[in-house]
Design a protein around this motif. Structure first.
Motif, mmCIF file in Angstrom:
data_model
loop_
_atom_site.group_PDB
_atom_site.id
_atom_site.type_symbol
_atom_site.label_atom_id
_atom_site.label_comp_id
_atom_site.label_asym_id
_atom_site.label_seq_id
_atom_site.Cartn_x
_atom_site.Cartn_y
_atom_site.Cartn_z
ATOM 1 N N VAL A 148 59.602 7.843 13.770
ATOM 2 C CA VAL A 148 59.068 6.492 13.964
ATOM 3 C C VAL A 148 58.709 5.854 12.622
ATOM 4 C CG1 VAL A 148 57.163 5.158 14.960
ATOM 5 C CG2 VAL A 148 58.262 6.975 16.297
ATOM 6 N N ASN A 152 60.667 2.467 11.133
ATOM 7 C CA ASN A 152 59.874 1.275 10.823
ATOM 8 C C ASN A 152 60.061 0.831 9.386
ATOM 9 O OD1 ASN A 152 57.924 0.053 12.878
ATOM 10 N ND2 ASN A 152 57.644 2.236 13.274
ATOM 11 N N SER A 196 57.978 5.328 21.006
ATOM 12 C CA SER A 196 56.515 5.432 21.097
ATOM 13 C C SER A 196 56.073 5.922 22.465
ATOM 14 C CB SER A 196 55.877 4.063 20.794
ATOM 15 O OG SER A 196 56.199 3.619 19.495
ATOM 16 N N ASN A 215 53.304 1.316 14.654
ATOM 17 C CA ASN A 215 54.542 0.548 14.483
ATOM 18 C C ASN A 215 54.282 -0.760 13.759
ATOM 19 O OD1 ASN A 215 56.530 2.192 15.666
ATOM 20 N ND2 ASN A 215 55.938 1.582 17.715
ATOM 21 N N LEU A 274 62.005 1.350 18.893
ATOM 22 C CA LEU A 274 60.699 1.835 18.424
ATOM 23 C C LEU A 274 59.705 1.932 19.571
ATOM 24 C CD1 LEU A 274 60.427 -0.100 15.046
ATOM 25 C CD2 LEU A 274 60.520 2.383 15.331
#
Length: 421
Positions: A359, A363, A410, A318, A406
């Motif tokens: 993800v 990002n 994760s 991330n 995020l």
């Protein structure tokens, strides 16, 4: 080392990223001292775009062109206004909800910001909202474009990762809806703190008429997403049907689409598609260079000294991806990071490539809303005259909840995989 230095040098002088990647490949072949590799160079480029799934890209872009030219975007805004316009901060809610609906058709953050800024920001200004906040909120609404299907970035990622385009698009639905809810929650809190205005409450008759006028436009996302979810069509086929549906609705329902404008729309869609596909071809060369130079293996060895489990790897990824996204646009960012990080994610940590793709895309898109570049802010500023720097400051809570999403993704992979087969 020489390849990386050459690529960095040409990037710093402003050479487009696709050409930078191609030059890096040429430098690598020359530095290797093995001229036979030049025979593989064009094959790698052709192989990069030799994918049925990539046909969806020009079709999705064409849908966006038809939708904008056919007055469909305005109808979607009116539909959102009918439901939430009378709430405190109603136009802010409308901004996000309309962006969510448009995202299910358009699939491009910068294009969505440009279109929605022209519609929403002047209207919000009339109601007393700060221009910088209105433009910044519209930019964050545009973030939903590459997350909620259809998404050009998901199509490019799926080809690079060799996963089903349809599965990749479906993986973005739940995170996109969660992000929408988080944004609406921020608006609710800010509405009471700053006493945002309410729009005029519509009568029941006005609301019904608005819904009837706008209802057929919702067939487009229903056809696209529904056909993929039910398995009736793959992503490319659903995009083709969606383009036909958008044309018919724009011509015969909204009656704002003129067939004489279709050639120009197709030309614009073709130009943007060519840019994207050239980047994909250049990405294939770049991936080939990385694999030949054993860069993923070296990176994996370093990452394993820092990240001991999948969650810690995702948190590290991330940070890396967000930093890269602040200076590099979405698709080039995919091209530069996926060939390195994806093999580590899947082979070392056993992370599902669809989960990792969601993800990565979030990002990189969030990077478009972060200094020092903040491309989406600059697009909104160019359209509205707002100040990009202040837009970031007044919308920091939205950046915060995007980071929360995020972290949740994760830790809980099922948030992106729950709807997949």
């Amino acid at each position: 080392m020489l390849t990386g230095a050459a690529m960095l040098a040409v990037m710093l002088v402003g050479v487009p990223i696709g050409i930078c990647l191609c030059i890096a490949g040429i430098v690598f072949v020359v530095a290797s001292g093995n001229p036979i590799l030049f025979q593989s160079y064009p094959l790698q480029m052709f192989g990069g775009v030799d994918s049925y799934g990539l046909i969806a890209i020009p079709l999705f872009i064409l849908i966006g062109e038809i939708m904008n030219g056919g007055g469909i975007t305005r109808r979607i805004v009116d539909l959102a206004m009918a439901f939430v316009g009378a709430l405190k901060g109603g136009l802010a809610y409308v901004n996000i909800l309309a962006n969510m609906f448009v995202a299910s058709i358009l699939g491009s953050a910068t294009a969505q910001v440009a279109i929605m800024s022209q519609i929403m920001v002047p209207e919000m200004e009339k109601q007393g909202y700060d221009k910088d906040f209105a433009a910044g909120l519209t930019a964050y609404g545009g973030m939903l474009g590459p997350i909620i299907p259809p998404s050009v970035m998901f199509v490019v990622y799926s080809v690079m990762a060799q996963v089903s385009v349809g599965d990749m698009l479906v993986a973005g639905i739940l995170p996109g809806l969660i992000l929408t809810v988080l944004f609406l929650g921020v608006i609710a809190l800010m509405g009471f703190v700053y006493n945002y205005p309410r729009a005029r409450k519509q009568t029941s008759r006005e609301r019904v008429l608005t819904i009837l006028r706008a209802a057929p436009t919702m067939l487009i996302p229903i056809i696209i997403v529904g056909s993929i979810l039910t398995g009736l069509a793959n992503a490319t086929e659903s995009a083709a049907v969606g383009a036909v549906a958008a044309t018919l609705i724009g011509k015969y329902w909204t009656k704002e689409l003129k067939f004489s404008r279709l050639p120009d729309m197709m030309l614009r869609a073709g130009i943007y598609s060519a840019i994207v596909l050239f980047l994909v071809a250049a990405a294939a060369v770049f991936s080939w260079v990385l694999i030949y130079g054993k860069v993923p293996q070296a990176t994996a060895a370093w990452v394993q000294t820092v990240a001991k489990d999948p969650v810690s790897f995702m948190l590290l990824a991330n940070v890396i991806l967000l930093v890269i996204g602040t200076v590099i646009d979405g698709i080039p960012g995919l091209i530069m990071t996926v060939p390195i990080l994806l093999p580590i994610a899947t082979e070392v940590y056993g992370i599902d490539p669809r989960h990792f793709g969601v993800v990565v895309v979030i990002n990189l898109v969030l990077g478009l809303l972060s200094p020092p570049v903040g491309l989406c802010f600059f697009v909104a500023a160019a359209v509205t005259g707002a100040k990009a720097g202040r837009m970031f400051m007044v919308t920091l809570p939205f950046f915060g909840v995007a980071c929360v999403l995020l972290i949740l993704l994760s830790v809980y992979p099922w948030l992106s995989l729950a709807l997949s087969k």
